[in-house]
Write a protein that holds these residues in place. Structure first.
Motif, PDB file in Angstrom:
ATOM      1  N   GLN A  57       0.828  -1.210   0.000  1.00  0.00           N
ATOM      2  CA  GLN A  57       0.000   0.000   0.000  1.00  0.00           C
ATOM      3  C   GLN A  57       0.863   1.261   0.000  1.00  0.00           C
ATOM      4  O   GLN A  57       0.536   2.248  -0.657  1.00  0.00           O
ATOM      5  N   ARG A  58       1.962   1.246   0.735  1.00  0.00           N
ATOM      6  CA  ARG A  58       2.884   2.394   0.761  1.00  0.00           C
ATOM      7  C   ARG A  58       3.570   2.548  -0.594  1.00  0.00           C
ATOM      8  O   ARG A  58       3.807   3.654  -1.069  1.00  0.00           O
ATOM      9  N   TYR A  59       3.894   1.424  -1.197  1.00  0.00           N
ATOM     10  CA  TYR A  59       4.516   1.443  -2.530  1.00  0.00           C
ATOM     11  C   TYR A  59       3.568   2.084  -3.550  1.00  0.00           C
ATOM     12  O   TYR A  59       3.988   2.909  -4.369  1.00  0.00           O
ATOM     13  N   ILE A  60       2.288   1.724  -3.480  1.00  0.00           N
ATOM     14  CA  ILE A  60       1.287   2.288  -4.391  1.00  0.00           C
ATOM     15  C   ILE A  60       1.188   3.807  -4.199  1.00  0.00           C
ATOM     16  O   ILE A  60       1.137   4.567  -5.167  1.00  0.00           O
ATOM     17  N   LEU A  61       1.155   4.258  -2.954  1.00  0.00           N
ATOM     18  CA  LEU A  61       1.098   5.693  -2.693  1.00  0.00           C
ATOM     19  C   LEU A  61       2.319   6.405  -3.272  1.00  0.00           C
ATOM     20  O   LEU A  61       2.216   7.482  -3.852  1.00  0.00           O
ATOM     21  N   GLU A  62       3.481   5.800  -3.110  1.00  0.00           N
ATOM     22  CA  GLU A  62       4.709   6.364  -3.653  1.00  0.00           C
ATOM     23  C   GLU A  62       4.621   6.476  -5.175  1.00  0.00           C
ATOM     24  O   GLU A  62       4.967   7.502  -5.755  1.00  0.00           O
ATOM     25  N   LYS A  63       4.157   5.413  -5.838  1.00  0.00           N
ATOM     26  CA  LYS A  63       4.021   5.417  -7.297  1.00  0.00           C
ATOM     27  C   LYS A  63       2.995   6.442  -7.770  1.00  0.00           C
ATOM     28  O   LYS A  63       3.202   7.120  -8.771  1.00  0.00           O
ATOM     29  N   ALA A  64       1.900   6.547  -7.053  1.00  0.00           N
ATOM     30  CA  ALA A  64       0.824   7.467  -7.435  1.00  0.00           C
ATOM     31  C   ALA A  64       1.270   8.925  -7.328  1.00  0.00           C
ATOM     32  O   ALA A  64       0.769   9.778  -8.049  1.00  0.00           O
ATOM     33  N   ASN A  65       2.210   9.193  -6.438  1.00  0.00           N
ATOM     34  CA  ASN A  65       2.683  10.567  -6.229  1.00  0.00           C
ATOM     35  C   ASN A  65       3.872  10.932  -7.102  1.00  0.00           C
ATOM     36  O   ASN A  65       4.406  12.025  -6.979  1.00  0.00           O
ATOM     37  N   GLN A  66       4.291  10.014  -7.960  1.00  0.00           N
ATOM     38  CA  GLN A  66       5.450  10.314  -8.837  1.00  0.00           C
ATOM     39  C   GLN A  66       5.034  11.154 -10.016  1.00  0.00           C
ATOM     40  O   GLN A  66       3.978  11.148 -10.509  1.00  0.00           O
TER      41      GLN A  66
END
Length: 190
Positions: A181-190
């Protein structure tokens, strides 16, 4: 004028049909959709993992069942996307198993079970489920079932999340303690 429009539409359909049919999954006799690039395995997970490692790829199992609409979508939506399919195909070896199947599978610990018994052993309860495994056979030795699997895709994900899960495993973010879930948030904010 109408004849010309219908002629043009027919021409365009005939030109685009081969490209679409090229990636159309095939429905097997068991009711599961197939990808021609999935590993045609002897169903010895140890050998499959070694083969994947030798090829510089990661190993995953996709669990499906006949009549599963989300399993169909994995093939007709996710794997139909050229970018998604090619990215995964270039980095992963995937074995397809049937949640209710009777084929014999040799698990990492050498135990021979039917597909449905292996699904119970790994607590796979619904489809699609994709299990991701370590990048070496040595990493499975002496481990409990829950410790062997490095990540799991529990159910159907849309393309962004679907590919992101494979990227998460490929980048070994699980080994760095990062939750998906943290990885997804990181990707979404790129």
């Amino acid at each position: 004028m109408k004849r010309w429009v219908f002629g043009l539409i027919g021409l365009l359909l005939s030109l685009s049909a081969p490209a679409f049919a090229k990636y159309e999954p095939k429905l097997g006799d068991d009711g599961l959709y197939r990808q021609d690039w999935f590993l045609n395995s002897f169903l010895d997970l140890r050998e499959d993992l070694v083969e994947a490692t030798k090829a510089g790829k990661r190993f995953a199992i996709i669990w499906e069942q006949k009549g599963c609409p989300y399993c169909r979508d994995v093939h007709t939506v996710n794997f139909a996307d050229d970018h998604v399919r090619n990215w995964i195909k270039d980095r992963f070896v995937i074995v397809q198993l049937n949640l209710w199947g009777d084929r014999e599978v040799t698990d990492f610990d050498g135990q021979v079970l039917t597909e449905k018994a292996l699904a119970r052993k790994y607590r796979v309860n619904f489809t699609p489920t994709i299990q991701f495994f370590p990048d070496s056979l040595a990493a499975t030795k002496g481990k409990l079932i829950d410790e062997i699997e490095v990540s799991r895709m529990p159910g159907y994900f849309k393309n962004f999340h679907f590919l992101a899960m494979f990227e998460y495993v490929w980048d070994k973010r699980y080994a760095k303690g990062q939750e998906f879930q943290r990885y997804i948030l990181e990707k979404a904010n790129q």
